[in-house]
Design an enzyme around this catalytic site. Sequence first.
Site, PDB file in Angstrom:
ATOM      1  N   LYS A 272      35.288  30.149  34.555  1.00  0.00           N
ATOM      2  CA  LYS A 272      34.248  30.851  35.293  1.00  0.00           C
ATOM      3  C   LYS A 272      33.234  29.852  35.860  1.00  0.00           C
ATOM      4  CE  LYS A 272      34.063  35.008  32.353  1.00  0.00           C
ATOM      5  NZ  LYS A 272      34.367  36.032  33.356  1.00  0.00           N
ATOM      6  N   ARG A 346      42.103  42.628  29.224  1.00  0.00           N
ATOM      7  CA  ARG A 346      43.200  43.601  29.305  1.00  0.00           C
ATOM      8  C   ARG A 346      44.387  43.179  28.443  1.00  0.00           C
ATOM      9  NH1 ARG A 346      43.387  42.962  35.663  1.00  0.00           N
ATOM     10  NH2 ARG A 346      41.188  42.670  35.146  1.00  0.00           N
TER      11      ARG A 346
END
Length: 498
Positions: A272, A346
């Site tokens: 990130k 996920r």
Amino acid sequence: MTTISLDSAAPSALEVDAIVIGTLPGDSGDPAAPPRLAAGGQDVDRAFDGRLGDALRSLGATGKAGEIVKLPTLGALPAPVLVAAGLGEETGADALRRAAGAAVRALAGSARRVAVALPAGSADEAGAVALGALLGGYVFDRYRTGERKDPVAEVIVLTGAEGADRALERARILADSVALVRDLVNTPPMDLGPDDMAQIAAKVADEVGLDAQILDERALADGGYGGIVGVGQGSARPPRLVRLAYAHPEADRTVVFVGKGITFDTGGLSLKPTESMDWMKSDMGGAGAVLGALRAIGLLKPKVNVVGYLPLAENMPSGTAQRPSDVLTIYGGKTVEVLNTDAEGRLVLADALVRSGEDSPDLLVDVATLTGAQLVALGTRTTGVMANDDEVRAKVVDAAGRAGEPSWPMPLPPELRKGLDSAVADIANISNERWGGMLVAGVFLKEFVPDGVRWAHLDIAGPAFNKGEPYGEVPKGGTGAATRTLVQIAEDVAAGSL
């Protein structure tokens, strides 16, 4: 910790440090009209010889929602300070909760004992005032060494409503459970790795009578939990899977909650940018909400069986981290090509969703700080709700509204599934298209929901962490988002309405 009690006395008779009353907007046809006093403020107005509205107007008070105006009583009341909390045009439970929270927070550092005379004519209204006051009194100062602003120590809710004592106890349980989640989200990741959170969950389970099981990294690998293992393998602090269970002796229905528990998310090798990483200690907010909800359920004891899964991992870049283009085998055997290691939530959820099928749930709900796309679509305060059943989605949104947590129904367009096709595995973890990221994540998760199970997905990426200024009962930092919603969902399943 703020304590709370009830009293039916008039506010003018109480020896407290401050009194809180509610205000409403004045006559819309007269911009110079003073704000109106909500029920509960008339006794105070009499102490001011009926001139309280004019005094508030002179201080700029309008009665709009979120407004807090303080004024000295100058001996008119035993309490030296009066706080007028704006309710806006609505005076329902949401407005009362927000006003109580804002007022109690505004009195931190200046008042220790506060009486709240908001219009609490029913048990539900009294409970809303109590919950707001307790949530507004929350402070996280564990790491401060300098001067601290002491929170309000005691709040007295003024009401004569029948059943208010039960509503007060429920508010106390919910507030303590939300505070637990806020504390976890606010804790620096150096002090909250996967095992740390697992041990906290085990302690909470012991305190409220839940069954707790913890799978360590070896048990996860042996059991085939490829998503959790894959995400956690880059960290020196190995992953965990916690299963919590509440059982009611008369229950014949089961609800399962699954919460994303990434204790810190760097993005892994798909790193990130710095500005997107500094608040990623909040990426375990979904698992925190499940833990907080199970704590509350264990104390409230609804007639339903509830199972909670906390898949916990730290997503770090290292020589052992998973790589883009690696293929993971999820619990149950389905394979996933990892095209982006920053779409890791996920992956850990997938393992737990498949595992939940062994609990034979009547309803399955997952909650996760899952996508930045949620913030783009719905902002920082509204949870996105997706489901494989339109009725379930509508009822979950309704439950969230009754719990006082804004949410909005979102679709799962079937055409988005094609974007998750993989050339080498059963499915890819991201789409090759940039649009509809929140929905694509939901479509991915749907692939791992056990056949025939009603399922809802809550994306709380924005609501879980407030980077802005406090508002209502919501502090800066960790919010405890979705905790109250999950409790309400469990109660609705117990009642047979969901």
